[in-house]
Design a protein around this motif. Structure first.
Motif, PDB file in Angstrom:
ATOM      1  N   ALA A 170       0.824  -1.217   0.000  1.00 53.89           N
ATOM      2  CA  ALA A 170       0.000   0.000   0.000  1.00 53.89           C
ATOM      3  C   ALA A 170       0.857   1.266   0.000  1.00 53.89           C
ATOM      4  CB  ALA A 170      -0.926   0.000   1.216  1.00 53.89           C
ATOM      5  N   VAL A 171       2.072   1.160   0.545  1.00 52.51           N
ATOM      6  CA  VAL A 171       2.865   2.368   0.792  1.00 52.51           C
ATOM      7  C   VAL A 171       3.175   3.123  -0.497  1.00 52.51           C
ATOM      8  CG1 VAL A 171       5.109   3.180   1.632  1.00 52.51           C
ATOM      9  CG2 VAL A 171       3.798   1.501   2.950  1.00 52.51           C
ATOM     10  N   ARG A 172       3.419   2.408  -1.573  1.00 46.79           N
ATOM     11  CA  ARG A 172       3.791   3.103  -2.819  1.00 46.79           C
ATOM     12  C   ARG A 172       2.664   3.980  -3.339  1.00 46.79           C
ATOM     13  NH1 ARG A 172       1.814  -0.235  -7.385  1.00 46.79           N
ATOM     14  NH2 ARG A 172       0.909  -2.065  -6.377  1.00 46.79           N
ATOM     15  N   PHE A 173       1.418   3.716  -2.909  1.00 42.14           N
ATOM     16  CA  PHE A 173       0.296   4.537  -3.369  1.00 42.14           C
ATOM     17  C   PHE A 173       0.124   5.806  -2.519  1.00 42.14           C
ATOM     18  CE2 PHE A 173      -1.377   0.295  -4.824  1.00 42.14           C
ATOM     19  CZ  PHE A 173      -1.392   0.590  -6.182  1.00 42.14           C
ATOM     20  N   ILE A 174       0.809   5.881  -1.371  1.00 36.60           N
ATOM     21  CA  ILE A 174       0.552   6.987  -0.440  1.00 36.60           C
ATOM     22  C   ILE A 174       1.461   8.169  -0.757  1.00 36.60           C
ATOM     23  CG2 ILE A 174       0.512   7.712   1.970  1.00 36.60           C
ATOM     24  CD1 ILE A 174       0.094   4.804   2.770  1.00 36.60           C
ATOM     25  N   ALA A 175       0.883   9.244  -1.236  1.00 36.20           N
ATOM     26  CA  ALA A 175       1.558  10.532  -1.381  1.00 36.20           C
ATOM     27  C   ALA A 175       2.926  10.406  -2.054  1.00 36.20           C
ATOM     28  CB  ALA A 175       1.649  11.202  -0.012  1.00 36.20           C
ATOM     29  N   HIS A 176       3.906  11.132  -1.498  1.00 35.95           N
ATOM     30  CA  HIS A 176       5.249  11.199  -2.083  1.00 35.95           C
ATOM     31  C   HIS A 176       6.271  10.875  -0.996  1.00 35.95           C
ATOM     32  CE1 HIS A 176       3.250  13.011  -5.469  1.00 35.95           C
ATOM     33  NE2 HIS A 176       2.626  13.788  -4.600  1.00 35.95           N
ATOM     34  N   ALA A 177       7.531  10.685  -1.424  1.00 36.86           N
ATOM     35  CA  ALA A 177       8.557  10.204  -0.490  1.00 36.86           C
ATOM     36  C   ALA A 177       8.669  11.080   0.760  1.00 36.86           C
ATOM     37  CB  ALA A 177       9.900  10.108  -1.218  1.00 36.86           C
TER      38      ALA A 177
ATOM     39  N   ALA B 244     -10.318   8.441   1.786  1.00 30.81           N
ATOM     40  CA  ALA B 244      -9.568   8.070   0.583  1.00 30.81           C
ATOM     41  C   ALA B 244      -8.203   7.465   0.917  1.00 30.81           C
ATOM     42  CB  ALA B 244      -9.366   9.303  -0.306  1.00 30.81           C
ATOM     43  N   ALA B 245      -7.895   7.318   2.200  1.00 32.98           N
ATOM     44  CA  ALA B 245      -6.561   6.817   2.577  1.00 32.98           C
ATOM     45  C   ALA B 245      -6.491   5.295   2.449  1.00 32.98           C
ATOM     46  CB  ALA B 245      -6.252   7.237   4.012  1.00 32.98           C
ATOM     47  N   GLU B 246      -5.272   4.817   2.226  1.00 30.02           N
ATOM     48  CA  GLU B 246      -5.066   3.392   1.975  1.00 30.02           C
ATOM     49  C   GLU B 246      -5.037   2.554   3.257  1.00 30.02           C
ATOM     50  OE1 GLU B 246      -3.407   5.827   0.502  1.00 30.02           O
ATOM     51  OE2 GLU B 246      -3.649   5.498  -1.644  1.00 30.02           O
ATOM     52  N   PHE B 247      -4.284   2.998   4.288  1.00 25.91           N
ATOM     53  CA  PHE B 247      -4.094   2.138   5.470  1.00 25.91           C
ATOM     54  C   PHE B 247      -5.411   1.763   6.170  1.00 25.91           C
ATOM     55  CE2 PHE B 247       0.584   3.558   6.194  1.00 25.91           C
ATOM     56  CZ  PHE B 247       1.047   2.499   5.436  1.00 25.91           C
TER      57      PHE B 247
ATOM     58  N   VAL C 146      -3.902  -8.287  -2.198  1.00 26.84           N
ATOM     59  CA  VAL C 146      -3.762  -7.394  -3.358  1.00 26.84           C
ATOM     60  C   VAL C 146      -4.385  -6.042  -3.022  1.00 26.84           C
ATOM     61  CG1 VAL C 146      -4.580  -6.947  -5.696  1.00 26.84           C
ATOM     62  CG2 VAL C 146      -3.749  -9.208  -5.128  1.00 26.84           C
ATOM     63  N   ILE C 147      -3.698  -4.950  -3.390  1.00 19.91           N
ATOM     64  CA  ILE C 147      -4.313  -3.624  -3.335  1.00 19.91           C
ATOM     65  C   ILE C 147      -4.320  -3.055  -4.740  1.00 19.91           C
ATOM     66  CG2 ILE C 147      -2.099  -2.598  -2.563  1.00 19.91           C
ATOM     67  CD1 ILE C 147      -3.836  -0.394  -1.178  1.00 19.91           C
ATOM     68  N   GLU C 148      -5.447  -2.477  -5.116  1.00 18.11           N
ATOM     69  CA  GLU C 148      -5.593  -1.847  -6.434  1.00 18.11           C
ATOM     70  C   GLU C 148      -6.223  -0.474  -6.230  1.00 18.11           C
ATOM     71  OE1 GLU C 148      -5.000  -2.546  -9.628  1.00 18.11           O
ATOM     72  OE2 GLU C 148      -4.210  -4.588  -9.419  1.00 18.11           O
ATOM     73  N   GLU C 149      -5.731   0.548  -6.925  1.00 18.16           N
ATOM     74  CA  GLU C 149      -6.409   1.839  -6.883  1.00 18.16           C
ATOM     75  C   GLU C 149      -6.198   2.587  -8.181  1.00 18.16           C
ATOM     76  OE1 GLU C 149      -4.448   4.024  -3.555  1.00 18.16           O
ATOM     77  OE2 GLU C 149      -3.850   5.475  -5.094  1.00 18.16           O
TER      78      GLU C 149
ATOM     79  N   SER D  27       0.207   9.904 -10.040  1.00 21.25           N
ATOM     80  CA  SER D  27       0.924   9.158  -9.007  1.00 21.25           C
ATOM     81  C   SER D  27       1.044  10.031  -7.753  1.00 21.25           C
ATOM     82  CB  SER D  27       2.315   8.806  -9.553  1.00 21.25           C
ATOM     83  OG  SER D  27       3.113   8.334  -8.523  1.00 21.25           O
ATOM     84  N   GLY D  28       0.696   9.480  -6.600  1.00 18.29           N
ATOM     85  CA  GLY D  28       0.822  10.232  -5.342  1.00 18.29           C
ATOM     86  C   GLY D  28      -0.451  10.936  -4.925  1.00 18.29           C
ATOM     87  N   ASP D  29      -1.404  11.102  -5.856  1.00 18.83           N
ATOM     88  CA  ASP D  29      -2.686  11.709  -5.478  1.00 18.83           C
ATOM     89  C   ASP D  29      -3.498  10.710  -4.665  1.00 18.83           C
ATOM     90  OD1 ASP D  29      -2.052  13.921  -6.936  1.00 18.83           O
ATOM     91  OD2 ASP D  29      -3.665  13.713  -8.405  1.00 18.83           O
ATOM     92  N   TYR D  30      -4.442  11.241  -3.888  1.00 16.79           N
ATOM     93  CA  TYR D  30      -5.402  10.350  -3.240  1.00 16.79           C
ATOM     94  C   TYR D  30      -6.174   9.594  -4.318  1.00 16.79           C
ATOM     95  CZ  TYR D  30      -4.924  12.160   1.529  1.00 16.79           C
ATOM     96  OH  TYR D  30      -4.463  12.476   2.775  1.00 16.79           O
TER      97      TYR D  30
END
Ligand SMILES: Cc1cc2nc3c(=O)[nH]c(=O)nc-3n(C[C@H](O)[C@H](O)[C@H](O)COP(=O)(O)OP(=O)(O)OC[C@H]3O[C@@H](n4cnc5c(N)ncnc54)[C@H](O)[C@@H]3O)c2cc1C
Length: 277
Positions: A97-104, A122-125, A182-185, A190-193
């Motif tokens: 999930a982490v790669r989908f959350i915001a930016h570094a 809209a958050a992943e965790f 699996v997580i899909e969004e 990239s990085g947007d909610y």
């Protein structure tokens, strides 16, 4: 615009944080990574807050084995979740999930406890912990309290935590052999909610499917789970589209989000079946 803070104090431990909260006359706000709270203060969505900095409290960070579960400290940062070997092995949904959350930069500061307490729909965790069947551990003036993930998210930005309770940890079951996550969004950039997203877990006991950015809170899509258990993907897509409550906004219409949820579910099923083949 600059934030309007009503004060700042750094807590040295959990009892100290609760003491500071009790003395704040209702203005206290726990500060973890600051990636949502400070942003809200900068936009003056929140003013005059007394910031109680919990970010340096020892013992609230990191991942540890606890029998058949993993215990994740609330102050564990998103980037640490992404690279933790125990999570990669036993709860890969969270790692992925982490790669989908915001930016570094945000992932280096934001904490899993902050993301859960903030409860952005809209958050992943939040959706990940629902799909995993996690338990949240809180500490307040009356002591410790365990809250099942399914009872934690109450409304947009609203959880079962009381104002004076600190989320201290989250525990998740270790994946059994053969379990798939699996997580899909879909997001505009990239990085947007996410416009909409979902988490699918397949266990021997059955499927668990959670959906985010498709209503005021992340939900377990129980109708779709039953259809998945019966091996009927078409019925699962239909059930999923019926049981979510997406809204229309400047990013997408409700009907587009409903359509997208079905597309993402088909992708998730294909990935799980592909990994198993
Ligand atoms: C530009 C931008 C893009 C983002 N994109 C995404 C994204 O795509 N997906 C996503 O999930 N998130 C995204 N975020 C949010 C990010 O993940 C935040 O880090 C997270 O929501 C909050 O975590 P934090 O540790 O920074 O919490 P903070 O900002 O410090 O706190 C947030 C709230 O939680 C409370 N809180 C924090 N910790 C605790 C605790 N332990 N116990 C009780 N209450 C607590 C605070 O009092 C506050 O109300 C984005 C943020 C920004 C600025």
């Amino acid at each position: 615009m600059k934030a309007s803070a009503g004060g700042y104090a750094r807590a040295v431990d959990v009892p100290h944080a609760l003491e500071l909260m009790a003395g704040s006359e209702g203005a206290g706000r726990f500060l973890a990574g600051g990636q949502s709270l400070i942003a809200a203060m900068n936009m003056r969505l929140s003013e005059g807050d007394m910031l109680i900095d919990i970010s340096k409290i020892p013992g609230l960070s990191g991942v540890a084995e606890d029998g058949e579960r993993l215990r994740i400290g609330a102050l564990t940062r998103h980037a640490e979740i992404g690279r933790d070997p125990l999570l990669r092995q036993h709860a890969p949904l969270l790692s992925d999930a982490v790669r989908f959350i915001a930016h570094a930069a945000i992932r280096n500061r934001g904490t899993i406890g902050g993301a859960l307490a903030h409860a952005d729909p809209a958050a992943e965790f939040p959706a990940c912990i629902l799909a995993l069947g996690a338990t949240l551990h809180a500490h307040g003036p009356d002591g410790d309290r365990d809250i099942p993930a399914e009872a934690f998210f109450e409304d947009v930005f609203t959880t079962a935590l009381a104002e004076d309770e600190i989320l201290t940890a989250i525990s998740v079951p270790k994946a059994e052999p053969g379990e798939r996550h699996v997580i899909e969004e879909m997001a505009r950039r990239s990085g947007d909610y996410a416009l909409t997203g979902l988490c699918l877990v397949r266990r021997s006991a059955g499927h668990r499917l959670s959906v985010f950015s498709a209503g005021p809170v992340p939900i377990l899509a129980k109708g779709a789970m039953t259809a998945l258990d019966a091996g009927d993907a078409d019925a699962a897509v239909e059930a999923l589209r019926a049981e979510i409550e997406p809204s229309s906004d400047t990013q997408a219409t409700a009907s587009y989000r409903r359509h997208l949820a079905g597309v993402l579910l088909r992708r998730a099923i294909a990935r799980i079946e592909g990994e198993t083949a």
